[in-house]
Design a protein around this motif. Sequence first.
Motif, PDB file in Angstrom:
ATOM      1  N   LYS A 145       0.834  -1.209   0.000  1.00  0.00           N
ATOM      2  CA  LYS A 145       0.000   0.000   0.000  1.00  0.00           C
ATOM      3  C   LYS A 145       0.869   1.259   0.000  1.00  0.00           C
ATOM      4  CE  LYS A 145      -3.705   0.666   2.333  1.00  0.00           C
ATOM      5  NZ  LYS A 145      -4.574   0.820   3.518  1.00  0.00           N
ATOM      6  N   VAL A 148       2.259   1.729  -3.451  1.00  0.00           N
ATOM      7  CA  VAL A 148       1.231   2.218  -4.379  1.00  0.00           C
ATOM      8  C   VAL A 148       0.990   3.708  -4.169  1.00  0.00           C
ATOM      9  CG1 VAL A 148      -1.225   2.076  -4.988  1.00  0.00           C
ATOM     10  CG2 VAL A 148       0.102  -0.018  -4.646  1.00  0.00           C
ATOM     11  N   ASP A 149       0.954   4.139  -2.910  1.00  0.00           N
ATOM     12  CA  ASP A 149       0.739   5.560  -2.602  1.00  0.00           C
ATOM     13  C   ASP A 149       1.863   6.431  -3.168  1.00  0.00           C
ATOM     14  OD1 ASP A 149      -1.620   5.026  -1.304  1.00  0.00           O
ATOM     15  OD2 ASP A 149      -0.722   4.940   0.703  1.00  0.00           O
ATOM     16  N   ALA A 152       1.342   6.488  -7.101  1.00  0.00           N
ATOM     17  CA  ALA A 152      -0.036   6.658  -7.577  1.00  0.00           C
ATOM     18  C   ALA A 152      -0.151   7.710  -8.677  1.00  0.00           C
ATOM     19  CB  ALA A 152      -0.951   7.012  -6.407  1.00  0.00           C
ATOM     20  N   ALA A 159      -3.698   2.580  -9.892  1.00  0.00           N
ATOM     21  CA  ALA A 159      -3.416   2.722  -8.462  1.00  0.00           C
ATOM     22  C   ALA A 159      -4.704   2.671  -7.641  1.00  0.00           C
ATOM     23  CB  ALA A 159      -2.676   4.023  -8.201  1.00  0.00           C
ATOM     24  N   GLU A 160      -5.765   3.294  -8.149  1.00  0.00           N
ATOM     25  CA  GLU A 160      -7.041   3.289  -7.426  1.00  0.00           C
ATOM     26  C   GLU A 160      -7.607   1.879  -7.319  1.00  0.00           C
ATOM     27  OE1 GLU A 160      -8.598   5.650  -5.713  1.00  0.00           O
ATOM     28  OE2 GLU A 160      -6.821   6.857  -6.087  1.00  0.00           O
ATOM     29  N   GLU A 162      -5.898  -0.990  -7.509  1.00  0.00           N
ATOM     30  CA  GLU A 162      -5.046  -1.790  -6.621  1.00  0.00           C
ATOM     31  C   GLU A 162      -5.246  -1.387  -5.168  1.00  0.00           C
ATOM     32  OE1 GLU A 162      -0.406  -3.274  -6.177  1.00  0.00           O
ATOM     33  OE2 GLU A 162      -0.908  -1.713  -7.640  1.00  0.00           O
ATOM     34  N   ARG A 163      -5.345  -0.105  -4.913  1.00  0.00           N
ATOM     35  CA  ARG A 163      -5.522   0.373  -3.548  1.00  0.00           C
ATOM     36  C   ARG A 163      -6.831  -0.157  -2.945  1.00  0.00           C
ATOM     37  NH1 ARG A 163      -5.273   5.600  -4.385  1.00  0.00           N
ATOM     38  NH2 ARG A 163      -3.101   6.034  -3.835  1.00  0.00           N
TER      39      ARG A 163
END
Length: 362
Positions: A145, A148-149, A152, A159-160, A162-163
Amino acid sequence: MSSVSCGIVGLPNAGKSTLFNALTSAGAEVGNYPFTTIEPNTGIVPVPDPRLDALAALFKPPKVIPATVTFTDIAGLVKGASTGSGLGNQFLGHIRECDAILLVVRAFSDTDVVHVEGSVDPVRDIDIIDLELILADLGSVQKRKEKVDRTARLQKEKAEEERAVLARVEAHLNEERPVRTLALRDEEREWIKDLYLLSDKPMLVVANMDDSHVGTLPDALLQTVKAHGAACLPIAARFEAELAELDEEDRQPFLESQGMAEPGLNRLIREAYELLRLQTFFTAGEKEVRAWTIARGATAIDAAGTIHTDFAKGFIRAEIVPCDDLIDAGSYVTVRERGKQRLEGKEYIMHDGDVAHFRFNV
């Protein structure tokens, strides 16, 4: 598909190495103290299959090759393994390399064998081990996480997605529930595939009982196993290890004297196969009879590729006959005369027990 692998795990002195010895006759050291097994012992075990034996008896080839399962005896786990206690990091790394988990829990009451938790309680032991897997997974998901942040802004849409999946998995793990009990769509699973989450692996709980006459498992144990998304099998590891040491000609009479049709290990190996949703197809002739492992739902071209990539590249057709029909007929000539052999295309869904001959041109 190459030999599938199952990691044998559990608290120290639960009977992991005894079970491994019974399965593989590899002679792994057995001791009455934690971490007798430090480096994992590995053994490749044939899958018992009377259909393979019957086909071999029919064709009498010089080579008979069974399907196999690889078993790895992994060091005993203790509380805190997810944070490095005991042999935690090694333990978790070895599990990550396996396709499935065989969790051995102690259900025998030998006062000469110490229990690391001080008492025999298989329900508690399942909770301890799966919690360590859950905590390790939680750390992996949280690291992903954070990554990813950080990235992003480069791939915002991906990214959205996966998040969102990671958030669902994290919430599930925070409830101390293994990922194998979380309903995820195939496309959602793709986002976590490369994390190789430990609590997402199929799990079979092996209740290690006192003797060969294993009884009905307690409801509390069965309910716990179900809550963890696992299956359960009672077995007496010490009895099975002693049985494995007998000569082949002595083994069957002894089994019959105990009221058993086959060793409990045969069922265990088949349960491991079942756990991974695998099935067997055969190739059979005068030169070789062989069992091949494929996933359920695999097509004829998948099966052909299992034998050799050229078989899949140049696939023309598959000649298929159920093994029971071939064994009953006694020859390919007779089975064709009876109209039991079929010609199938590349999209044919293979069935367990199919005997296949692939026509191809490269």
